[in-house]
Design an enzyme around this catalytic site. Structure first.
Site, mmCIF file in Angstrom:
data_model
loop_
_atom_site.group_PDB
_atom_site.id
_atom_site.type_symbol
_atom_site.label_atom_id
_atom_site.label_comp_id
_atom_site.label_asym_id
_atom_site.label_seq_id
_atom_site.Cartn_x
_atom_site.Cartn_y
_atom_site.Cartn_z
ATOM 1 N N GLN D 125 0.841 -1.198 0.000
ATOM 2 C CA GLN D 125 0.000 0.000 0.000
ATOM 3 C C GLN D 125 0.868 1.238 0.000
ATOM 4 O O GLN D 125 1.839 1.309 0.740
ATOM 5 C CB GLN D 125 -0.815 0.093 1.282
ATOM 6 C CG GLN D 125 -1.938 -0.863 1.420
ATOM 7 C CD GLN D 125 -2.705 -0.579 2.707
ATOM 8 O OE1 GLN D 125 -2.774 0.563 3.144
ATOM 9 N NE2 GLN D 125 -3.254 -1.627 3.290
ATOM 10 N N GLY D 126 0.501 2.208 -0.785
ATOM 11 C CA GLY D 126 1.196 3.493 -0.723
ATOM 12 C C GLY D 126 0.239 4.624 -0.401
ATOM 13 O O GLY D 126 0.228 5.637 -1.092
ATOM 14 N N SER D 128 -0.029 6.521 2.575
ATOM 15 C CA SER D 128 0.385 7.638 3.425
ATOM 16 C C SER D 128 1.668 8.295 2.959
ATOM 17 O O SER D 128 2.514 7.666 2.309
ATOM 18 C CB SER D 128 0.606 7.152 4.857
ATOM 19 O OG SER D 128 -0.584 6.634 5.373
ATOM 20 N N SER D 160 2.517 -0.961 4.073
ATOM 21 C CA SER D 160 2.516 -2.303 4.657
ATOM 22 C C SER D 160 2.947 -3.297 3.590
ATOM 23 O O SER D 160 2.620 -3.152 2.421
ATOM 24 C CB SER D 160 1.149 -2.658 5.245
ATOM 25 O OG SER D 160 0.166 -2.625 4.259
ATOM 26 N N GLU D 243 -11.199 -1.370 2.495
ATOM 27 C CA GLU D 243 -10.354 -1.640 3.653
ATOM 28 C C GLU D 243 -11.095 -1.394 4.959
ATOM 29 O O GLU D 243 -11.059 -2.194 5.867
ATOM 30 C CB GLU D 243 -9.090 -0.772 3.616
ATOM 31 C CG GLU D 243 -8.189 -1.070 4.805
ATOM 32 C CD GLU D 243 -6.915 -0.273 4.798
ATOM 33 O OE1 GLU D 243 -5.937 -0.788 5.338
ATOM 34 O OE2 GLU D 243 -6.886 0.866 4.289
ATOM 35 N N ASN D 372 -9.113 6.227 14.571
ATOM 36 C CA ASN D 372 -10.474 6.163 15.108
ATOM 37 C C ASN D 372 -11.059 7.554 15.329
ATOM 38 O O ASN D 372 -12.280 7.713 15.328
ATOM 39 C CB ASN D 372 -10.489 5.332 16.397
ATOM 40 C CG ASN D 372 -10.395 3.842 16.099
ATOM 41 O OD1 ASN D 372 -10.135 3.450 14.948
ATOM 42 N ND2 ASN D 372 -10.609 3.021 17.106
ATOM 43 N N GLU D 373 -10.206 8.547 15.513
ATOM 44 C CA GLU D 373 -10.721 9.923 15.613
ATOM 45 C C GLU D 373 -11.394 10.321 14.296
ATOM 46 O O GLU D 373 -12.481 10.901 14.293
ATOM 47 C CB GLU D 373 -9.581 10.911 15.908
ATOM 48 C CG GLU D 373 -9.218 11.022 17.376
ATOM 49 C CD GLU D 373 -8.465 9.816 17.890
ATOM 50 O OE1 GLU D 373 -7.720 9.191 17.098
ATOM 51 O OE2 GLU D 373 -8.625 9.477 19.071
#
Lengths: 356, 389, 356, 389
Positions: D125-126, D128, D160, D243, D372-373
């Site tokens: 995954q890219g 971030s 990841s 996801e 979660n925020e």
């Protein structure tokens, strides 16, 4: 495998919701709080017109012959509206108990009462071993009371009632003084225990279903308030602290929903996991509703703490339903008994399914 | 560090204990949210004052005992230990009294303090307005100077003791063109003045606990202004500091509740009732938290006595006691099982209903005197130094 | 009644803080994690220069003759710096234990070791009944080990050590295989039990004091990060969700502080409430520090979850101190024993004070 | 409502169970965060694919089994029940695969899907960047079109599987003057292209788990673009929805952990060790929450199969499972007492160290895939309808 409700079931829910939104307003509930009985025969008759007390009454006895999978959505709506009528005792518990008594060879009682329940002409109160109090005993035409492994069908004239004062103005509970005698006994032994257990589970399921509606309504009220109330020049609903409180409440309510619906299925089909499933439902939905109550109060602030604002009607419902038909701790312990104490692995939905 | 009491402190405790044991009413007084209870509590305050125990931390010249903060803590411990009545005059003793001592003229001190001490005049808070709750600077009630008077218009709400109090204190906008915390003035207003209307507000238990107070061209003399015109915000902040701080929530209050909770746990266990095994730990944790609150207060008091200041730390305090109070009552209700919903007068309640009453009272804790959200903002910005915007 | 520290005590704290801020950097701690022993004799010598291991050694034995009220602030600083040296075992537990052994008629051992401890020339490991592991056994010149109601002074050569792998790189723990024999026994019976209990409480107090520093440091790190890290064009520290998390952590840390200081006083003065006071301190400070760790991680987000960021050094300290010298549950149970089980009312600070 | 499995579903379960029982490695594979473990897991994926069980929910034409969501749930239940290895190719199966099926050209489907199915090509995954975490639209890495190629510069982080993966997918800014979610394009980039540098990042356990990927004039052909130029945000949102939703966190994972926790509780009790009395309730509560998660998933799947959609509800899901995962592991560690700090290889750990590893893994739950925020904001604004600003 199909976890959806049918269109008919959803239509019934919508019918009940529309009716209650129009008739069972907060103002209506408040008015009942101030009456002596806290109950309205007129309102009960209207509920009977749309079939609520008839739901679990067999068709041959003049009922609708449905089961708990139909009832659960209706009960959710009664929680949403904070309905203050004996729908749990009469419609959810007494009707199927009388049906089962008939099936076990005591048709007389059912013949006498089931039709009248379906018509809205009779209210039945139910006493069980988990609580010292009996709800709605003061307006009951018949009391079905547990005593040891027996069930007794008792006329209102032969019991002494002491009114207890509940924090929830909709909850009318009584200490009942009565003497079990042979003539009133309608079940005993293994049958008595089984029917007691089934009735208790039906009551607990009904409370859980109402809590779904109570929790959801509390969130909706708080959302509405937070969207309108301004402080520091903006709606308080824009503050993260408010948003996150209500988001957490929503998570809890939504994650109790399927648990309650599954329990309704287990009760309707007399599955062996019924009691554990009901305990999970009662506990989970009650925790969600009482959590929502606390968060809603904090969102409202001082105004939510006043009698004249409606919030407390639902807060108190959440609290009293939490205690009715087994406290959270009692139900948790019942689940623990099945999950933790057993020598065998617990049944996990899906995961434990056997292959064909 | 020396955590023993001096001989003087021990003597003070002994004197307080003896007086309280001899004078505390044997039966609980009716709630001061009723007129009957309000009067009974005023009588009790009068008795306290005659015994010299009404205004313990006030200087002797104003009718107090000149007690320092440690003696005040000791007095409160004895007061709760004796099961003495709630303080109907709390707003006067702890909020307005010290404020008048700091900001009042000699005439104001002479006029207001003695009758406050005797509870001849009981005071209501007038902090909040319908649109000035957490946003305390959004005050809209006005007090326009006309000659030697202020003409007051507007509405105050959540006035605690407001239903029966004789006087109200609060901020009013003396400059109608001003914004936020500018142009506000701190004014003392008699509740029986023409143009003042009181409407009691019931809390969720159905008991009156606050009042709305409406001002319709009510006139108060200019000498009822506390501090300078336009300086009301500073005066109020000093007062609010007293409230958020330790003065209103003495540790003994929570220790007393914690001990009752331990007692309830033991009795429930002895009764043979089934108890959630988790409650043993929760009860213990409540008791510990009450101790932590006490120790923290003692340390803060030592710091103050050594010349230190308390500022935003009061916000830590507010969060801690208000959450503890709720947790203690929830734990008690969990112990009561089905009886938890019974009101005090219910036949089967047999006294346990006080926990429900206490729970409903505790639920207001995170809301009043600045919501806990506001306190967390204060901690984050003023103590931790997180950026405001 | 005086709950302040003296100027001298605060000066000592400041000295230790200044020293550790300069020398015990996160980089230094990381380097030690990668060494075989995880300990630095050179660093221990520097700590001895400013008197840390000598604090509780009597003056006549070459120490500073102070007590736990002096030590507690020093330990707080060692937690703040995540110091990875045997300060708890040697300075906080072994030194006073040897002193007490001397007072009870075994001066030989104290004469041999106390002076060397004060000089920083000897490290002593301590084993107690609440943990299967002994910290710092691999670098110890002497091991003081509990066995039933006995204490044994054992030479390193006569034990077999198995290194256990702790999640906390600063924690070096060992399973110790040894055989108690008559020659190594230095206390037994009532005395043995008393000294074991006192030593255990000193160790637990020391952990609590370190947790104060760990918790405070975690909050400071998170505040710094949240003030610098921007998302959506603003520092994340401006978000209420971040502010309230850290405010809650601050409340917990501040409300454990006085509890720990009071326990230090109770230990120093051998008060009858010592064990309960220590348990409250250990439990409260550990809960605050582990809570702060969790909140700090959530504030940091992904970067805090990496090995290269320093946050985890303190997180892991909070976790390992939480388990050392009695877990939270163990300490809670000890308090419950005194508060809940007793037939008498518990002692409440102030509230229970007798009149003169 | 009919909570029984059809005969077809029962047959499917039987087939899966039989294959897994015959093929799951008897010893756990080494962690796929090591090169050795990565290769071992790729071999396992190959075996799964050969058995027809790698891409269960994919259509048959792309090497899948064409299973519907209910069959997928059943497969996952059997997979966890069998103790089969973690899915090294998760990013491909559940995220990129469905996205390519939806947005890819026929050539892209043919080029990428078969090698994804066989795990010949494993995907990182890219999502971030250092300054685009929660603020996902703040992407700065650029992909500038030059002829038939994109020239990529910038940095991705928290990739990841990034340490050993063959390919990376992500958004790049193709319009350097654009802002926020405009001007972004979804690109598939080979990790072995010149100008691509991978730096593994270790998680707090010291094990590599992610990577930073640096692009320095790395060139990829224009046909590696997924969807239209400038439409990257829509493509990515579809992927991110997969996801956040149910695809990665199958209920069986949490039921499996919950059952292990119950087992640990029973064994600890049998060992005679002292247990905090509150843990009995906590263990039970964890087990119930895993059931609640499962039931909720079944209900959602039923809704989807009946033609419903899942939108912001995925945020409820994310919060629930991530908090449950932490709570289950914390409860387990509380049961372990002093042994809770031991790493898996520690002599006294005797297997219990996996709980610590699992706890550290669980701690990432509330952070990754949108903190979660962020999820709470989404719930508040999109589900509850609270005002944005």
């Amino acid at each position: 495998m199909e976890f959806n409700f049918s269109e008919d079931q959803e239509l019934l829910q919508q019918t009940v919701r529309d009716f209650l939104e129009g008739e069972c307003t907060a103002e209506h509930v408040r008015q009942l709080w101030n009456t002596e009985t806290g109950r309205s025969a007129e309102f009960w008759a209207k509920l009977a017109e749309i079939g609520v007390p008839a739901l679990l009454v067999p068709e041959e006895a003049g009922g609708l012959g449905m089961d708990e999978r139909d009832l659960v959505l209706v009960l959710e709506e009664t929680g949403r509206a904070a309905l203050a009528e004996p729908v749990i005792s009469t419609a959810a518990v007494a009707a199927p108990l009388l049906r089962e008594l008939a099936q076990s060879g005591k048709p007389g009682l059912a013949e006498k009462w089931l039709g009248r329940i379906a018509e809205g002409a009779a209210i039945v109160a139910v006493g069980h071993g988990q609580s010292p109090f009996v709800s709605d005993a003061h307006v009951a035409d018949l009391l079905l009371l547990a005593h040891a492994d027996e069930i007794h069908a008792v006329e209102p004239g032969s019991v002494d009632l002491t009114a207890e004062k509940s924090n929830d103005g909709s909850q009318r509970i009584f200490s009942v003084d009565w003497t079990p005698v042979g003539e009133t006994r309608v079940a005993e032994g293994e049958l008595g225990r089984e029917l007691q257990a089934a009735s208790f589970d039906r009551g607990a399921l009904a409370c859980a279903a109402q809590q779904l509606g109570v929790g959801q309504r509390l969130i909706e009220m708080a959302v509405l308030y937070a969207s309108q109330r301004t402080q520091f020049g903006v709606a308080i609903g824009t503050f993260q602290a408010i948003k996150h409180r209500l988001a957490n409440a929503k998570v809890k309510v939504e994650y109790s929903r399927s648990v309650v619906y599954r329990a309704a299925n287990s009760v309707a089909l007399h599955l062996p996991t019924r009691s554990v499933d009901v305990s999970m439902a009662k506990l989970t939905a009650s925790e969600a509703a009482t959590f929502a109550a606390k968060e809603a109060l904090q969102v409202y602030g001082a105004i939510g703490y006043t009698y004249e604002e409606d919030l407390h009607i639902w807060m108190k419902r959440a609290w009293s339903l939490d205690l009715a038909f087994g406290t959270g701790a009692w139900h948790r312990e019942r689940v623990a008994g099945a999950v933790v104490d057993s020598a065998l692995p617990a049944e996990s939905f899906g995961y434990s399914a056997p292959t064909a | 560090m020396d955590l023993t009491y001096t001989l003087e402190q021990q003597a003070f405790r002994k004197e307080a204990r003896a007086w309280l044991e001899a004078n505390v009413p044997t039966e609980p007084l009716p709630s001061f949210d009723t007129k009957e209870g309000f009067d009974a509590h005023c009588d009790w305050e009068k008795k306290l004052n005659e015994g010299g125990w009404a205004m313990v931390p006030w200087p002797v010249e104003y009718g107090g005992r000149g007690a320092d903060l440690l003696e005040w803590l000791i007095f409160e411990e004895e007061y709760y230990r004796a099961g003495a009545p709630g303080r109907v005059n709390q707003n006067g003793i702890f909020l307005l009294g010290p404020t008048i001592m700091e900001y009042g003229t000699p005439e104001q001190r002479a006029r207001f303090l003695p009758k406050m001490a005797s509870s001849e005049e009981v005071w209501a808070q007038g902090w909040s307005e319908p649109n000035a709750g957490s946003d305390m600077a959004n005050i809209q009630a006005t007090a326009i100077r006309e000659g030697n008077e202020y003409v007051i218009n507007g509405q105050k709400t959540w006035a605690s003791r407001g239903a029966y109090a004789h006087w109200l204190f609060g901020m009013f906008r003396t400059d109608p063109d001003s914004k936020r915390h500018h142009g506000l003035t701190f004014i003392l207003a008699p509740m029986d003045a023409p143009g003042v209307t009181v409407r009691p507000i019931e809390k969720i238990s159905g008991k009156p606990a606050f009042a709305e107070v409406f001002f319709d061209d009510a006139r108060v003399p200019a000498e009822n202004r506390l501090g300078e015109e336009g300086q009301g915000w500073s005066v109020a902040m000093a007062t609010a500091g007293f409230e958020r701080g330790l003065m209103l929530r003495s540790p003994a209050r929570f220790q007393n509740t914690a001990r009752k909770l331990v007692d309830l746990y033991r009795k429930t266990l002895q009764s043979g009732a089934a108890i959630d095994p988790a409650l043993r730990g929760r009860v213990t944790q409540c008791w510990m938290a009450a101790e932590a609150y006490t120790l923290n207060t003692y340390q803060t008091v030592s710091k103050l006595l050594a010349g230190g200041k308390i500022g935003a730390e009061a916000s830590l305090n507010k969060i801690f006691w208000s959450e503890l109070d709720i947790e203690m009552h929830e734990t008690a209700l969990a112990l009561l099982g089905e009886r938890a919903e019974l009101k005090p007068g219910s036949p089967a309640a047999q006294g346990v209903g006080d926990w429900l009453d206490g729970y409903i009272f505790a639920l207001a804790g995170p809301i009043y005197a600045g919501t806990n959200e506001i306190q967390r903002n204060i901690i984050a910005e003023r103590i931790l130094g997180l950026p405001r915007k």
